[in-house]
Design a protein around this motif. Structure first.
Motif, mmCIF file in Angstrom:
data_model
loop_
_atom_site.group_PDB
_atom_site.id
_atom_site.type_symbol
_atom_site.label_atom_id
_atom_site.label_comp_id
_atom_site.label_asym_id
_atom_site.label_seq_id
_atom_site.Cartn_x
_atom_site.Cartn_y
_atom_site.Cartn_z
ATOM 1 N N GLU A 155 -41.547 -91.384 -93.651
ATOM 2 C CA GLU A 155 -42.101 -92.027 -94.829
ATOM 3 C C GLU A 155 -41.897 -91.087 -96.000
ATOM 4 O OE1 GLU A 155 -46.197 -93.174 -94.145
ATOM 5 O OE2 GLU A 155 -46.933 -91.401 -95.118
ATOM 6 N N VAL A 187 -43.448 -95.165 -99.186
ATOM 7 C CA VAL A 187 -42.551 -96.119 -98.550
ATOM 8 C C VAL A 187 -42.388 -95.717 -97.092
ATOM 9 C CG1 VAL A 187 -40.163 -96.931 -98.537
ATOM 10 C CG2 VAL A 187 -41.342 -96.639 -100.696
ATOM 11 N N GLN A 238 -38.717 -98.408 -92.876
ATOM 12 C CA GLN A 238 -37.802 -99.515 -93.140
ATOM 13 C C GLN A 238 -37.693 -99.819 -94.623
ATOM 14 O OE1 GLN A 238 -35.999 -100.766 -90.653
ATOM 15 N NE2 GLN A 238 -37.075 -99.409 -89.263
ATOM 16 N N GLY A 239 -38.255 -98.947 -95.456
ATOM 17 C CA GLY A 239 -38.207 -99.154 -96.893
ATOM 18 C C GLY A 239 -39.345 -100.013 -97.413
ATOM 19 N N GLN A 240 -40.288 -100.346 -96.562
ATOM 20 C CA GLN A 240 -41.405 -101.173 -96.982
ATOM 21 C C GLN A 240 -42.430 -100.320 -97.744
ATOM 22 O OE1 GLN A 240 -40.866 -99.987 -93.993
ATOM 23 N NE2 GLN A 240 -42.669 -99.898 -92.714
ATOM 24 N N ASN A 281 -37.942 -97.072 -105.815
ATOM 25 C CA ASN A 281 -36.508 -96.828 -105.586
ATOM 26 C C ASN A 281 -36.240 -95.398 -105.151
ATOM 27 O OD1 ASN A 281 -35.860 -99.476 -106.170
ATOM 28 N ND2 ASN A 281 -35.400 -99.060 -108.319
ATOM 29 N N THR A 313 -37.501 -95.105 -101.522
ATOM 30 C CA THR A 313 -36.615 -95.843 -100.623
ATOM 31 C C THR A 313 -35.300 -95.094 -100.418
ATOM 32 O OG1 THR A 313 -37.614 -97.932 -101.310
ATOM 33 C CG2 THR A 313 -35.468 -98.065 -100.240
ATOM 34 N N VAL A 320 -35.963 -92.197 -98.031
ATOM 35 C CA VAL A 320 -36.081 -92.669 -96.647
ATOM 36 C C VAL A 320 -34.702 -93.018 -96.085
ATOM 37 C CG1 VAL A 320 -36.881 -94.633 -95.245
ATOM 38 C CG2 VAL A 320 -38.477 -93.440 -96.740
ATOM 39 N N THR A 321 -33.887 -93.704 -96.876
ATOM 40 C CA THR A 321 -32.540 -94.082 -96.441
ATOM 41 C C THR A 321 -31.701 -92.853 -96.108
ATOM 42 O OG1 THR A 321 -32.622 -96.109 -97.748
ATOM 43 C CG2 THR A 321 -30.430 -95.293 -97.134
ATOM 44 N N ARG A 332 -32.969 -91.243 -92.886
ATOM 45 C CA ARG A 332 -32.540 -92.044 -91.733
ATOM 46 C C ARG A 332 -31.063 -91.760 -91.418
ATOM 47 N NH1 ARG A 332 -35.391 -96.492 -90.030
ATOM 48 N NH2 ARG A 332 -33.453 -97.546 -89.526
ATOM 49 N N GLU A 377 -25.418 -101.298 -96.543
ATOM 50 C CA GLU A 377 -25.850 -102.520 -97.211
ATOM 51 C C GLU A 377 -24.974 -103.714 -96.880
ATOM 52 O OE1 GLU A 377 -26.512 -102.308 -101.400
ATOM 53 O OE2 GLU A 377 -27.512 -100.370 -101.237
#
Length: 127
Positions: free
Chosen positions: A34, A48, A51-53, A81, A84, A87-88, A91, A111
Motif C-alpha cells: 500500500e 492506495v 490493486q490501486g484502490q 495518482n 497508484t 503501488v504499480t 508490484r 495497461e
C-alpha cells in the motif's frame, strides 16, 4: 530408477519447490503493498491498496478554508495518482523477477494487456 535419473528428478523437484515458495512469498508481499501520499501542504493524505484502490482519504479540517473545490479535487487526484503509480512500480519490481524469460512484465500486467500474451500465434489455415 537409475541413480542419475533419480538425482535429476530430485533436483528438478527442488527447483519447482523453490519457485513455488518464491511465488507464494511474492503473492503475500503483493497483498501487503500500500502507498500513502501526502500533499506538500500536509492538508490531504491518500492511501492506495495493492490493486490501486483508494483505501482512505484524510483531510485536514482547514482544507475547506484554504482550497477551492477545484483545487481540492485536483490535489486529491494528484495524490491518488502518485500513490497508484508507486503501488504499480512496487508490484512491477516484485513480479518482474518471477516472469518467464522473454515475457515482458508489461505484456502480462500492463495497461494494454490482451489475451495474445497467453496464447500461441494463430495458425494460418490456408498455408
Amino acid at each position: 530408477m537409475t541413480d542419475v535419473f533419480r538425482a535429476t528428478v530430485e533436483e528438478l523437484a527442488g527447483q519447482v519447490d523453490q519457485q513455488v515458495r518464491r511465488v507464494r512469498e511474492a503473492y503475500q508481499a503483493l497483498n501487503a503493498i500500500e502507498s500513502t501520499m501526502t500533499s506538500s501542504d500536509g492538508m490531504i493524505q491518500v492511501t492506495v491498496g495493492p490493486q490501486g484502490q483508494v483505501r482512505s482519504i484524510d483531510l485536514n479540517a482547514r482544507v475547506y478554508r484554504r482550497l477551492s473545490t477545484a483545487e481540492l479535487a485536483d490535489t486529491l487526484m494528484r495524490q491518488i495518482n502518485r500513490a497508484t503509480a508507486d503501488v504499480t512500480e512496487r508490484r512491477r519490481r516484485l513480479m518482474e523477477p518471477l516472469m518467464p524469460e522473454g515475457l515482458p512484465y508489461e505484456q502480462v500486467f500492463g495497461e494494454d494487456v490482451t489475451l495474445d500474451a497467453f496464447l500461441p500465434p494463430p495458425v494460418d489455415a490456408g498455408a
